[in-house]
Write an enzyme that holds these catalytic residues in place. Structure first.
Site, PDB file in Angstrom:
ATOM      1  N   HIS A 128      47.835  42.630  53.330  1.00 64.29           N
ATOM      2  CA  HIS A 128      48.433  41.572  52.495  1.00 64.29           C
ATOM      3  C   HIS A 128      47.373  40.560  52.033  1.00 64.29           C
ATOM      4  O   HIS A 128      47.656  39.361  51.947  1.00 64.29           O
ATOM      5  CB  HIS A 128      49.552  40.834  53.240  1.00 64.29           C
ATOM      6  CG  HIS A 128      50.737  41.683  53.576  1.00 64.29           C
ATOM      7  ND1 HIS A 128      51.856  41.762  52.791  1.00 64.29           N
ATOM      8  CD2 HIS A 128      50.984  42.512  54.623  1.00 64.29           C
ATOM      9  CE1 HIS A 128      52.742  42.585  53.333  1.00 64.29           C
ATOM     10  NE2 HIS A 128      52.233  43.067  54.443  1.00 64.29           N
ATOM     11  N   ASN A 200      59.409  41.917  53.500  1.00 70.30           N
ATOM     12  CA  ASN A 200      58.842  42.783  52.461  1.00 70.30           C
ATOM     13  C   ASN A 200      59.888  43.031  51.378  1.00 70.30           C
ATOM     14  O   ASN A 200      61.072  42.746  51.577  1.00 70.30           O
ATOM     15  CB  ASN A 200      58.432  44.146  53.061  1.00 70.30           C
ATOM     16  CG  ASN A 200      57.066  44.105  53.733  1.00 70.30           C
ATOM     17  OD1 ASN A 200      56.292  43.174  53.546  1.00 70.30           O
ATOM     18  ND2 ASN A 200      56.766  45.129  54.502  1.00 70.30           N
ATOM     19  N   HIS A 392      54.281  33.892  61.102  1.00 64.35           N
ATOM     20  CA  HIS A 392      54.456  34.569  62.384  1.00 64.35           C
ATOM     21  C   HIS A 392      55.936  34.855  62.609  1.00 64.35           C
ATOM     22  O   HIS A 392      56.745  33.918  62.624  1.00 64.35           O
ATOM     23  CB  HIS A 392      53.926  33.668  63.509  1.00 64.35           C
ATOM     24  CG  HIS A 392      53.793  34.387  64.807  1.00 64.35           C
ATOM     25  ND1 HIS A 392      54.833  35.093  65.376  1.00 64.35           N
ATOM     26  CD2 HIS A 392      52.747  34.535  65.649  1.00 64.35           C
ATOM     27  CE1 HIS A 392      54.423  35.631  66.506  1.00 64.35           C
ATOM     28  NE2 HIS A 392      53.159  35.315  66.697  1.00 64.35           N
TER      29      HIS A 392
HETATM   30 FE1  HDE Z   1      52.785  42.470  58.830  1.00 64.91          FE
HETATM   31  N1  HDE Z   1      50.945  41.680  59.251  1.00 64.91           N
HETATM   32  N2  HDE Z   1      52.575  43.743  60.352  1.00 64.91           N
HETATM   33  N3  HDE Z   1      54.534  43.379  58.309  1.00 64.91           N
HETATM   34  N4  HDE Z   1      52.969  41.274  57.253  1.00 64.91           N
HETATM   35  C1  HDE Z   1      50.331  40.718  58.567  1.00 64.91           C
HETATM   36  O1  HDE Z   1      49.312  38.864  59.573  1.00 64.91           O
HETATM   37  C2  HDE Z   1      51.671  43.651  61.347  1.00 64.91           C
HETATM   38  C3  HDE Z   1      55.141  44.398  58.976  1.00 64.91           C
HETATM   39  C4  HDE Z   1      54.051  41.146  56.448  1.00 64.91           C
HETATM   40  O2  HDE Z   1      51.548  36.254  53.292  1.00 64.91           O
HETATM   41  C5  HDE Z   1      49.100  40.209  59.260  1.00 64.91           C
HETATM   42  O3  HDE Z   1      48.675  36.806  58.907  1.00 64.91           O
HETATM   43  C6  HDE Z   1      51.918  44.639  62.354  1.00 64.91           C
HETATM   44  C7  HDE Z   1      56.509  44.547  58.578  1.00 64.91           C
HETATM   45  C8  HDE Z   1      53.785  40.184  55.412  1.00 64.91           C
HETATM   46  O4  HDE Z   1      50.324  35.680  55.014  1.00 64.91           O
HETATM   47  C9  HDE Z   1      49.061  41.021  60.536  1.00 64.91           C
HETATM   48  C10 HDE Z   1      53.007  45.344  61.912  1.00 64.91           C
HETATM   49  C11 HDE Z   1      56.705  43.576  57.631  1.00 64.91           C
HETATM   50  C12 HDE Z   1      52.499  39.740  55.656  1.00 64.91           C
HETATM   51  C13 HDE Z   1      50.278  41.889  60.405  1.00 64.91           C
HETATM   52  C14 HDE Z   1      53.417  44.773  60.672  1.00 64.91           C
HETATM   53  C15 HDE Z   1      55.467  42.875  57.482  1.00 64.91           C
HETATM   54  C16 HDE Z   1      52.015  40.428  56.826  1.00 64.91           C
HETATM   55  C17 HDE Z   1      47.863  40.189  58.409  1.00 64.91           C
HETATM   56  C18 HDE Z   1      53.677  46.542  62.542  1.00 64.91           C
HETATM   57  C19 HDE Z   1      57.977  43.296  56.823  1.00 64.91           C
HETATM   58  C20 HDE Z   1      51.718  38.731  54.842  1.00 64.91           C
HETATM   59  C21 HDE Z   1      47.611  38.738  58.064  1.00 64.91           C
HETATM   60  C22 HDE Z   1      54.117  46.352  63.814  1.00 64.91           C
HETATM   61  C23 HDE Z   1      59.100  42.912  57.610  1.00 64.91           C
HETATM   62  C24 HDE Z   1      51.929  37.342  55.339  1.00 64.91           C
HETATM   63  C25 HDE Z   1      48.558  38.005  58.843  1.00 64.91           C
HETATM   64  C26 HDE Z   1      51.204  36.346  54.481  1.00 64.91           C
HETATM   65  C27 HDE Z   1      50.758  40.199  57.400  1.00 64.91           C
HETATM   66  C28 HDE Z   1      50.636  42.749  61.362  1.00 64.91           C
HETATM   67  C29 HDE Z   1      54.518  45.285  59.926  1.00 64.91           C
HETATM   68  C30 HDE Z   1      55.323  41.822  56.529  1.00 64.91           C
HETATM   69  C31 HDE Z   1      47.794  41.800  60.804  1.00 64.91           C
HETATM   70  C32 HDE Z   1      51.101  44.849  63.600  1.00 64.91           C
HETATM   71  C33 HDE Z   1      57.524  45.546  59.115  1.00 64.91           C
HETATM   72  C34 HDE Z   1      54.721  39.769  54.291  1.00 64.91           C
HETATM   73  O5  HDE Z   1      49.179  40.207  61.663  1.00 64.91           O
END
Ligand code: HDE
Length: 750
Positions: A128, A200, A392
């Site tokens: 992202h 999402n 978070h």
């Molecule tokens: Fe994320 N995801 N994600 N994700 N995600 C990040 O956090 C992660 C997942 C989503 O505009 C990271 O601050 C794991 C689902 C958005 O700043 C990180 C797993 C959904 C954004 C991370 C998922 C999301 C992130 C990278 C699987 C929809 C952008 C930077 C277990 C419900 C937030 C950060 C923004 C960002 C980890 C799966 C949505 C690495 C480990 C499911 C919208 O922490």
């Protein structure tokens, strides 16, 4: 609300004609007002000190509208200083041993300036990374009070929010319109603590367990040897992963559908994906899924538009969001919930609510609206706000709790962990955009970039030295109380529930819910993406998954790839379609859409002027496209045949028949216009050809009708003509409500 994007620039002459409706977004472009720059003169009275230069306070005052101090200008005060406040005499020449001599190491200003610059960038988000954000306000409807005690959902309660939209795979500088999932993360600065709904635009995820997240992302990111392709899923490692981990097939078919290429962030749904647990004032619990529903409907680009825009305007979505808000066409969504009984099985209508690769069709559990989001303010500083915002999924207010969804559980660890590297330590909640609006009274101390000067000697409790404060709160004082869910006694295992094994049923449900034209787009997307794969084995393996979803889908893609279609390897699921999943067949407001109007000196200028007024009145943006910049008659021009391209416009109106400029690219023989005496500028013919191919409405009056004939589109669906501009615009406006002229797309499947 203010009517349209361009309204603030509209000026009417005494004769009632709109003379300047738009300042183009490209500074210095034809038609733009000359920039007003304050020349540096003599020292002026300094502005008041920046709040962040006062005593740092990590708590945002109650009643503030966002987590950001309301200071617009970084450059303030009369005199330039160092970071230590010493006034500077010169910032353009380094200190040298004579004008031609070597630079002296003692030049502190030089070292401070360059060193700070060297460290201006922080690591981009690991996923992202590319995004855009805006501030807004959320208003509760009160309708959720039966299921949650969360105060921000109370009737009429207003809460400040910050939203960040994003793509997933690309780097910070990648294009907006690539085929990908979009992030839709909302920070609610509630009175009871910050709530982050990190959502999402696709309601399911690739994997069921967070432990696979590094794997799916490694597969989607560019290949580690050459670091290509950028922001694309059309490559071997991605398809290798999703064909081997078939739980990814459901998310992948959403990506291959039009949902993977949204028209605008303003026209996307958002989904919390996981099931959450709500708790009401009586302590009763319910399971829910969160949905954002856009007021403007869910709309997409065509794949060719998306590809062209990636080159012509890689910032398309970022610009669209910014322009809409600046113009007063505030983007709006309703927040809704699907509510399920909190039973020990956590299953609803046979669907495992803990499986993040499954939806619950809206026909089985309607989405009930619980509040409204309006985005009404653009960021002041992209880095400070959009780049530094840290979401978070564990930031929850009382009344909202998590479930055991194994994907969500892993996320609860990941998001705080990633900020430690990205934002350089544990004090990122003190960055202005991340500051809660609720009073903070923690015992967290010290660490990198500590902003607060904590008084007192006893950051522990109980204590007898700082008056015993702070005290834990009880439920009556609004404490967050974890729902005491019973955890089943079970052996420690690395395993999924058996219900997680069904990987194709809901991908099939999605496919069967699509209209013929949406199915056609899905077939083409798979054919394109797999056609970009190098390894035959990967294509064949993915075709097997498509056969398990639907034989027609598989056969069509196989034909495109020139491969045999395999037989289904599992019994085809017997599922009822969910009409709510289709984007086609309804009508939506066309606010904020862009209307291109082709004019030349011979056009009916008064008619054009009237159309512009009608377009602005309908909350849309008129852009005049002419052979040259400046003005045509008394009308200012916003795009020329050199700068305008069809993908920028939602519809095209033709009010003239511009002839080719002497230096124009010659017309193709088959477009030479044998039937008409005037030969039209080939760039106008290209505009029409693309607009037509992308199934957007076209209207013409006067000489414009001649142009339609030359472009050979007269009389085809969605091409309207009339005696006057306003009459034609009214007809075109009706077509816009359906987003596109769907009849124009071929559809090989029923
Ligand atoms: Fe994320 N995801 N994600 N994700 N995600 C990040 O956090 C992660 C997942 C989503 O505009 C990271 O601050 C794991 C689902 C958005 O700043 C990180 C797993 C959904 C954004 C991370 C998922 C999301 C992130 C990278 C699987 C929809 C952008 C930077 C277990 C419900 C937030 C950060 C923004 C960002 C980890 C799966 C949505 C690495 C480990 C499911 C919208 O922490």
């Amino acid at each position: 609300r203010k009517p349209a994007k361009a309204v603030k620039h509209a000026v009417e002459t005494a004769a009632g004609k709109v003379t300047d409706a738009l300042t183009p977004d490209v500074p210095g472009a034809p038609g733009s007002a000359p920039p007003t720059v304050e020349e540096p003169t003599t020292p002026r009275d300094p502005l008041p000190p920046k709040s962040e230069q006062g005593t740092p306070d990590t708590r945002t005052p109650t009643g503030a509208t966002t987590g950001v101090p309301p200071i617009a200008k970084g450059q303030q005060g009369a005199h330039l200083t160092t970071a230590q406040g010493a006034r500077l005499r010169d910032t353009d020449h380094s200190l040298k041993a004579g004008p031609r001599g070597p630079v002296l190491l003692q030049d502190h200003h030089l070292r401070e300036k360059i060193t700070h610059f060297d460290h201006e960038r922080i690591p981009e988000r690991v996923v992202h990374a590319r995004g855009a954000g805006a501030h807004g306000v959320f208003t509760g409807y009160g309708s959720a009070e039966g299921v949650t005690k969360a105060g921000f959902l109370a009737k009429g309660k207003e809460t400040s929010v910050f939203v960040r939209f994003s793509t997933v795979l690309g780097s910070r500088g990648s294009a907006d319109t690539v085929r990908d999932t979009r992030g839709f993360a909302t920070k609610f600065y509630t009175d009871e603590g910050t709530f982050d709904l990190v959502a999402n635009n696709i309601p399911v995820f690739f994997i069921q367990d967070a432990i696979k997240f590094p794997d799916v992302i490694h597969a989607g990111k560019p290949h580690p040897d050459r670091e290509i392709p950028q922001a694309q899923s059309a490559h071997d490692t991605f398809w290798d992963f999703v064909s081997l981990h078939t739980e990814a097939q459901h998310h992948t078919i959403w990506n291959m559908s039009d949902r993977g290429i949204p028209r605008s962030y303003r026209m996307m749904e958002g989904f919390g994906v996981h099931t959450f647990r709500l708790v009401n004032a009586a302590g009763e619990t319910a399971l829910v899924k969160f949905h954002w529903k856009p007021k403007l409907g869910v709309h997409s680009l065509t794949w060719e538009e998306a590809q062209l825009i990636s080159g012509i305007d890689p910032d398309f979505h970022r610009r669209d969001l910014y322009d809409a808000i600046e113009a007063g066409a505030f983007p709006e969504w309703e927040l809704g919930i699907q509510v399920f009984p909190d039973t020990p099985e956590e299953i609803f209508a046979g669907i495992d609510l803990l499986d993040p690769t499954k939806i619950v069709p809206e026909e089985l559990a309607p989405v009930q609206p619980i509040g409204r989001l309006v985005l009404n303010r653009t960021p002041t500083n992209f880095f400070a706000e959009v780049e530094q915002v840290a979401f978070h999924p564990g930031h929850l207010p009382p009344g909202i709790d998590v479930t055991n969804d194994p994907l969500l559980q892993g996320r609860l660890f990941s998001y705080i962990d990633t900020q430690l590297t990205r934002l350089g330590g544990p004090n990122f909640p003190q960055i202005p955009i991340n500051r809660p609006h609720a009073p903070v009274n923690d015992m967290l101390r010290d660490g990198y970039h500590q902003q607060a000067v904590h008084a007192g000697v006893a950051p522990y409790r109980p204590n007898s030295l700082d008056g015993g404060n702070p005290f834990p709160a009880g439920v009556e004082q609004g404490a967050f109380v974890d729902v005491p869910v019973t955890v089943a006694e079970a052996p420690k295992v690395r395993a999924n529930p058996v219900s997680f094994d069904d990987h194709f049923r809901q991908a099939r449900l999605f496919w069967l819910s699509m209209s013929p034209v949406e199915k056609e787009h899905i077939i083409r997307a798979y054919t394109y993406e797999l056609g970009k794969c190098y390894h035959q084995a990967i294509r064949e393996r993915q075709l097997q998954s498509l056969a398990n979803i639907d034989p027609v889908l598989c056969a069509e893609v196989a034909t495109g790839l020139g491969l045999p279609a395999p037989q289904p390897g599992v019994p085809l699921a017997d599922v009822a379609p969910s009409p709510a999943l289709s984007q086609v067949g309804r009508e939506w407001p066309a606010d904020g859409r862009t209307v291109g109007i082709v004019v030349d000196a011979t056009s009916d200028l008064d008619g054009v002027s009237e159309v512009r007024r009608a377009v602005l009145g309908a909350g849309m943006v008129p852009l005049l496209i002419a052979p040259h910049g400046g003005t045509v008659g008394y009308l200012p021009v916003q795009r020329t045949f050199a700068t305008g391209r069809s993908v920028e416009f939602d519809v095209l109106l033709l009010a003239g028949a511009p002839t080719p400029a002497p230096d124009a690219i010659p017309a193709r023989d088959d477009k030479a216009g044998a039937a008409d005496s005037v030969t039209v500028d080939p760039r106008v013919l290209l505009l029409i050809e693309e607009t037509w191919r992308h199934a957007k409405a076209i209207g013409a009056w006067g000489d414009g009708i001649t142009v339609l004939r030359q472009a050979r589109v007269s009389g085809t669906p969605g091409v309207v003509t009339g005696d006057s501009g306003p009459e034609v615009f009214a007809a075109v406006g009706q077509l816009m409500a359906g987003h596109r002229v769907w009849d124009r797309f071929p559809a090989s499947v029923a």
